[in-house]
Scaffold this active site. Structure first.
Site, PDB file in Angstrom:
ATOM      1  N   SER A   1       0.801  -1.223   0.000  1.00 40.60           N
ATOM      2  CA  SER A   1       0.000   0.000   0.000  1.00 40.60           C
ATOM      3  C   SER A   1       0.832   1.270   0.000  1.00 40.60           C
ATOM      4  O   SER A   1       0.347   2.326  -0.422  1.00 40.60           O
ATOM      5  CB  SER A   1      -0.947   0.008   1.203  1.00 40.60           C
ATOM      6  OG  SER A   1      -0.231  -0.117   2.412  1.00 40.60           O
TER       7      SER A   1
ATOM      8  N   ASP B   1      -4.730   6.854  10.115  1.00 39.90           N
ATOM      9  CA  ASP B   1      -4.390   5.517  10.608  1.00 39.90           C
ATOM     10  C   ASP B   1      -2.996   5.454  11.216  1.00 39.90           C
ATOM     11  O   ASP B   1      -2.615   4.468  11.832  1.00 39.90           O
ATOM     12  CB  ASP B   1      -4.543   4.464   9.513  1.00 39.90           C
ATOM     13  CG  ASP B   1      -3.613   4.699   8.321  1.00 39.90           C
ATOM     14  OD1 ASP B   1      -2.719   5.574   8.403  1.00 39.90           O
ATOM     15  OD2 ASP B   1      -3.790   4.006   7.304  1.00 39.90           O
TER      16      ASP B   1
ATOM     17  N   HIS C   1      -0.093   5.162   6.937  1.00 37.46           N
ATOM     18  CA  HIS C   1       0.117   5.551   5.541  1.00 37.46           C
ATOM     19  C   HIS C   1       0.392   7.051   5.423  1.00 37.46           C
ATOM     20  O   HIS C   1      -0.379   7.864   5.936  1.00 37.46           O
ATOM     21  CB  HIS C   1      -1.097   5.163   4.697  1.00 37.46           C
ATOM     22  CG  HIS C   1      -1.341   3.697   4.679  1.00 37.46           C
ATOM     23  ND1 HIS C   1      -2.215   3.073   5.548  1.00 37.46           N
ATOM     24  CD2 HIS C   1      -0.805   2.721   3.907  1.00 37.46           C
ATOM     25  CE1 HIS C   1      -2.208   1.777   5.322  1.00 37.46           C
ATOM     26  NE2 HIS C   1      -1.366   1.526   4.338  1.00 37.46           N
TER      27      HIS C   1
END
Length: 225
Positions: free
Chosen positions: A52, A201, A204
Site C-alpha cells: 500500500s 491511521d 500511511h
C-alpha cells in the site's frame, strides 16, 4: 491494507507504475550535409513492486504516491524512463512471489522492491519472508539479467518481540548484499511517527509524507538512471 502499526513505531520498511511506451526517432539526412541520423529514443521501464505504500493508499491520485513523484522528477530531467506503479494494498511476500510473473511480460530495466511489512506484522517466520523475496528477485534477474535492482529495507514495532524484530530487519541488508542491490535502509525515514505526515491511521503517509519517501528513494535511484 497494512495491519495497523503503533503510531510511534509505525514504520515497516525499510520497500514496484504505468505501461511502457516506445518512441522511435525519425532518421533525417540531407545530401548537402553529413548523415545526422537520429538514434531511436527508447523509453525504459522502472517497476515499483510493493504494497500500500507503493500504491499510495488513501491519496486522491496515484500520481501523488512516491513512484508518481519520481516519475515527475524523471520527466523534468527529460530522462527516458517510464515508472510502472505495481503497488497492491495488503500484499505479502508470498502473494508478491505469485503476482510478479505476469508483470514481467513487459521489459523491466530497473526493479524497485518494497515488500515484507505485512509479513512482519503478521508474524510470518522470517525464513519464509526471505525465501519469498529471494524468489521474486530470482524471477526478475532470470528473465532480465541486466535489470538493475533496488531494495527498500523494513522494520516492525517492538511489540512484535525483540528477537523477531531483529531477525526481520536483518533480512533486507542480507538480500541487498547477496543480490548486489542498491539499498534504501528505511523508506519511511523522516515520516514514521510524524503525525502531520501520516494519515489518520498513523501508518500511511499523506501527500506531503510521500514527497519525503520519494526523496529517500530518489537519492539512491538517480545514479542508476
Amino acid at each position: 491494507m497494512l495491519i495497523r502499526l503503533f503510531a510511534v513505531f509505525g514504520f515497516f520498511i525499510a520497500v514496484a507504475c504505468n505501461n511502457s511506451s516506445r518512441t522511435d526517432g525519425n532518421r533525417q539526412s540531407t545530401k548537402a550535409q553529413p548523415d545526422t541520423a537520429a538514434v531511436p529514443s527508447i523509453t525504459k521501464n522502472i517497476l515499483f513492486f510493493g504494497n500500500s505504500l507503493t500504491a499510495g493508499m488513501g491519496l486522491e491520485s496515484q500520481t501523488l504516491a512516491f513512484p508518481g513523484i519520481i516519475q515527475h522528477w524523471i520527466d523534468s530531467l527529460d530522462l527516458p524512463y517510464r515508472v510502472i506503479n505495481a503497488g497492491l494494498s495488503g500484499e505479502t511476500s508470498a502473494a508478491g512471489n505469485e503476482r510478479i510473473d505476469w508483470l514481467l511480460n513487459e521489459k523491466i530495466d530497473i526493479f524497485v522492491l518494497e515488500l515484507g511489512a505485512n509479513d512482519g506484522l503478521r508474524g510470518i517466520p522470517t525464513e519464509e519472508t526471505q525465501k519469498n523475496l529471494q524468489g521474486i528477485i530470482d524471477k526478475v534477474t532470470t528473465k532480465y539479467p541486466d535489470c538493475k535492482l533496488v531494495l527498500t529495507g523494513m522494520m516492525i514495532p517492538p511489540s512484535m518481540g525483540g528477537d523477531y524484530g531483529k531477525a526481520f530487519s536483518a533480512i533486507f541488508p542480507a538480500l541487498a548484499q547477496k543480490n548486489n542491490m542498491v539499498y534504501v535502509p528505511f523508506l519511511l525515514e523522516g515520516v514514521a511517527g510524524e503525525s502531520a505526515l501520516n494519515q489518520q491511521d498513523g501508518i500511511h503517509p499523506t501527500a506531503e509524507g510521500h514527497k519525503i519517501l520519494a526523496e529517500n528513494v530518489w537519492q539512491e535511484l538517480k545514479p542508476l538512471l
